[in-house]
Design an enzyme around this catalytic site. Structure first.
Site, short mmCIF file in Angstrom:
data_model
loop_
_atom_site.label_atom_id
_atom_site.label_comp_id
_atom_site.label_asym_id
_atom_site.label_seq_id
_atom_site.Cartn_x
_atom_site.Cartn_y
_atom_site.Cartn_z
N LYS A 158 -13.90 -0.26 -3.90
CA LYS A 158 -15.04 0.13 -3.04
C LYS A 158 -16.12 0.82 -3.87
O LYS A 158 -17.31 0.53 -3.73
CB LYS A 158 -14.57 1.07 -1.93
CG LYS A 158 -13.66 0.44 -0.91
CD LYS A 158 -13.36 1.42 0.21
CE LYS A 158 -12.27 0.90 1.12
NZ LYS A 158 -11.80 1.90 2.06
N GLU A 181 0.82 -1.21 0.00
CA GLU A 181 0.00 0.00 0.00
C GLU A 181 0.85 1.26 0.00
O GLU A 181 0.39 2.32 -0.43
CB GLU A 181 -0.93 0.03 1.22
CG GLU A 181 -2.21 -0.73 1.01
CD GLU A 181 -3.27 -0.49 2.08
OE1 GLU A 181 -3.03 0.28 3.02
OE2 GLU A 181 -4.33 -1.12 1.98
N HIS A 189 7.96 -26.68 -1.78
CA HIS A 189 7.37 -27.80 -2.51
C HIS A 189 6.20 -27.35 -3.39
O HIS A 189 5.45 -28.18 -3.89
CB HIS A 189 6.95 -28.90 -1.53
CG HIS A 189 8.13 -29.47 -0.80
ND1 HIS A 189 8.76 -30.61 -1.18
CD2 HIS A 189 8.83 -28.98 0.26
CE1 HIS A 189 9.80 -30.84 -0.39
NE2 HIS A 189 9.86 -29.86 0.50
O1 PA5 Z 1 -3.56 1.41 5.66
C1 PA5 Z 1 -4.74 1.76 5.62
O2 PA5 Z 1 -5.09 2.88 6.02
C2 PA5 Z 1 -5.85 0.83 5.18
O3 PA5 Z 1 -5.41 -0.33 4.64
C3 PA5 Z 1 -6.77 0.53 6.36
O4 PA5 Z 1 -6.01 -0.05 7.39
C4 PA5 Z 1 -7.93 -0.39 6.01
O5 PA5 Z 1 -8.53 0.01 4.82
C5 PA5 Z 1 -8.96 -0.37 7.13
O6 PA5 Z 1 -9.45 0.91 7.33
P1 PA5 Z 1 -10.23 1.36 8.62
O7 PA5 Z 1 -9.37 1.14 9.81
O8 PA5 Z 1 -10.53 2.81 8.39
O9 PA5 Z 1 -11.50 0.53 8.70
#
Ligand code: PA5
Length: 431
Positions: free
Chosen positions: A421, A286, A307
């Site tokens: 989303k 990310e 494996h």
């Molecule tokens: O790194 C990030 O911000 C995202 O991956 C969030 O952790 C993930 O989308 C979950 O979001 P939230 O904690 O707002 O539900």
């Protein structure tokens, strides 16, 4: 303690560009320290270590003890950065098997920490609720935004189940979310849940050392102070430019990325470290995967995956970098027993600790993969404990920040996560 060995990438990096990349990585490191790079409003993961809040750590540890004493199960509801960190640390520190009915050494019953809201499987949730029947359950619902669909839907179902089972339900639910924004904050206020706050300046994938990760880890019985202060120690160690392993790691990954390498594998030889790999996948995926750039992070658990994926790693397309994450000491020793018949032909291993066999598998694999043309690097932790895991967390957080800046992207946002989303909400007819 963590030892770093990057020499296995030497034959593959282009030394002509080396000085330039090192100079840029050092500048990126300084931008992280001074808070002058892109997304610097998200550097709260450093601020919390710079100004430790011991009262908060104490408070979380106390609530963790309350949960451990009163609950059979702590159900953590969250996704992405709101569950991967705690899952990684708990998995790394816990025994592989623990019967929920068997008391621990001190006579207390072990708390089971389970997760929900990290996917949309209805079979999982159905089976989970069936498993919880008759047990004392606490819930920690964790969502920074307070609006993420997966945990929000799961929590609605779990909340309704909790309300029908426990009179003191609202006392059993703890919400970890934004200070003011989001539906979860509103709901928590309305219901009177106990809450923890995720600061605005800490992104989800950088939040394991905030209440997001610390409460589940504390409830599971682990020392959150050691974990937290391990990260503090690592931050202090990674101040200098000279001999800084986070800079070195970022430089080598970037130099290889520039040469066309597309994928970094994190290889572990201890299945309980696979969760650390999953957390690392999110952190790097990310943070770096933007604007058509970045190495694709993928975890391999060896020797299991030797494996299945071993053939590809050894001889497939040469676009892989491999980072081994191993622990020097194991917490248990099993010796290969003698067998007078030797029908399995294993007598040459009689008396050998299984750990040594695993070590030979690790050393043999790294040698073979290097010979097969895979640039390799090693991260060796002296043992799997809270302090070393804290160190590892900070090391990767610092390194990925430098890595993002080297690529010219903002390592702290994740605009790409929104795309699926939007499509999903369209299909669901969200108003
Ligand atoms: O790194 C990030 O911000 C995202 O991956 C969030 O952790 C993930 O989308 C979950 O979001 P939230 O904690 O707002 O539900």
């Amino acid at each position: 303690m963590i030892r770093f060995d990057f020499t296995g990438t030497d034959p593959f990096v282009d030394k002509r560009q080396w000085d330039g990349v090192v100079r840029r990585a050092r500048a990126a490191h300084q931008a992280v320290l001074s808070g002058t790079g892109a997304g610097s409003e998200w550097l709260g993961w450093r601020r919390i270590l710079d100004q430790p809040n011991d009262a908060l750590l104490e408070d979380i540890a106390t609530l963790g003890e309350e949960i451990a004493a009163r609950a059979d199960v702590l159900l953590c509801v969250g996704i992405g950065g709101s569950f991967l960190g705690s899952e990684a640390i708990i998995q790394a520190l816990s025994p592989y098997f623990r019967s929920p009915s068997a008391p621990q050494d001190d006579g207390s019953k072990p708390l089971q920490v389970l997760f929900a809201g990290h996917h949309l499987s209805s079979a999982y949730l159905t089976d989970l609720l069936a498993h919880l029947e008759g047990k004392s359950v606490y819930v920690n619902v964790i969502s920074k935004s307070g609006t993420t669909l997966e945990p929000a839907v799961a929590f609605r179902i779990i909340r309704s189940w909790m309300e029908s089972r426990f009179e003191d339900c609202d006392r059993r639910i703890i919400a970890t979310t934004d200070e003011a924004k989001g539906a979860l904050r509103k709901l928590a206020q309305e219901k009177g849940y106990r809450t923890y706050t995720i600061s605005d300046d800490v992104g989800g994938r950088f939040s394991v050392l905030t209440p997001v990760g610390l409460l589940p880890i504390a409830a599971a019985g682990f020392d959150i102070r050691s974990l937290f202060y391990g990260a503090v120690a690592m931050m202090a160690e990674l101040q200098e430019e000279e001999g800084n392993p986070a800079i070195e790691y970022a430089v080598r990954r970037y130099a290889l990325h520039e040469k066309g390498y597309t994928t970094e594998i994190m290889s572990v030889f201890e299945p309980r470290l696979a969760g650390v790999g999953a957390w690392w996948q999110q952190l790097f995926g990310e943070s770096e995967g933007k604007e058509g750039k970045g190495l694709f992070p993928a975890v391999c658990t060896f020797s299991t995956d030797l494996h299945s994926l071993g053939q590809y790693i050894q001889a497939g397309r040469r676009n892989l970098i491999e980072t081994f994450l191993v622990a020097e000491k194991d917490r248990a020793t099993v010796l290969v027993p003698p067998d007078s018949g030797n029908l399995d032909g294993l007598n040459y291993l009689t008396g050998v600790p299984l750990q040594n066999i695993n070590k030979a598998a690790y050393e043999g694999t790294s040698k073979a993969h290097l010979q097969g043309g895979v640039p390799i690097q090693h991260l060796t932790i002296s043992m799997v404990n809270e302090e070393n895991l804290g160190r590892l967390v900070y090391f990767f957080e610092h390194a990925v920040s430098i890595g993002g800046y080297l690529l010219g992207v903002n390592p702290f946002d994740q605009p790409g996560v929104e795309a699926y989303k939007m499509e999903m909400f369209n299909l669901l007819g969200k108003p």
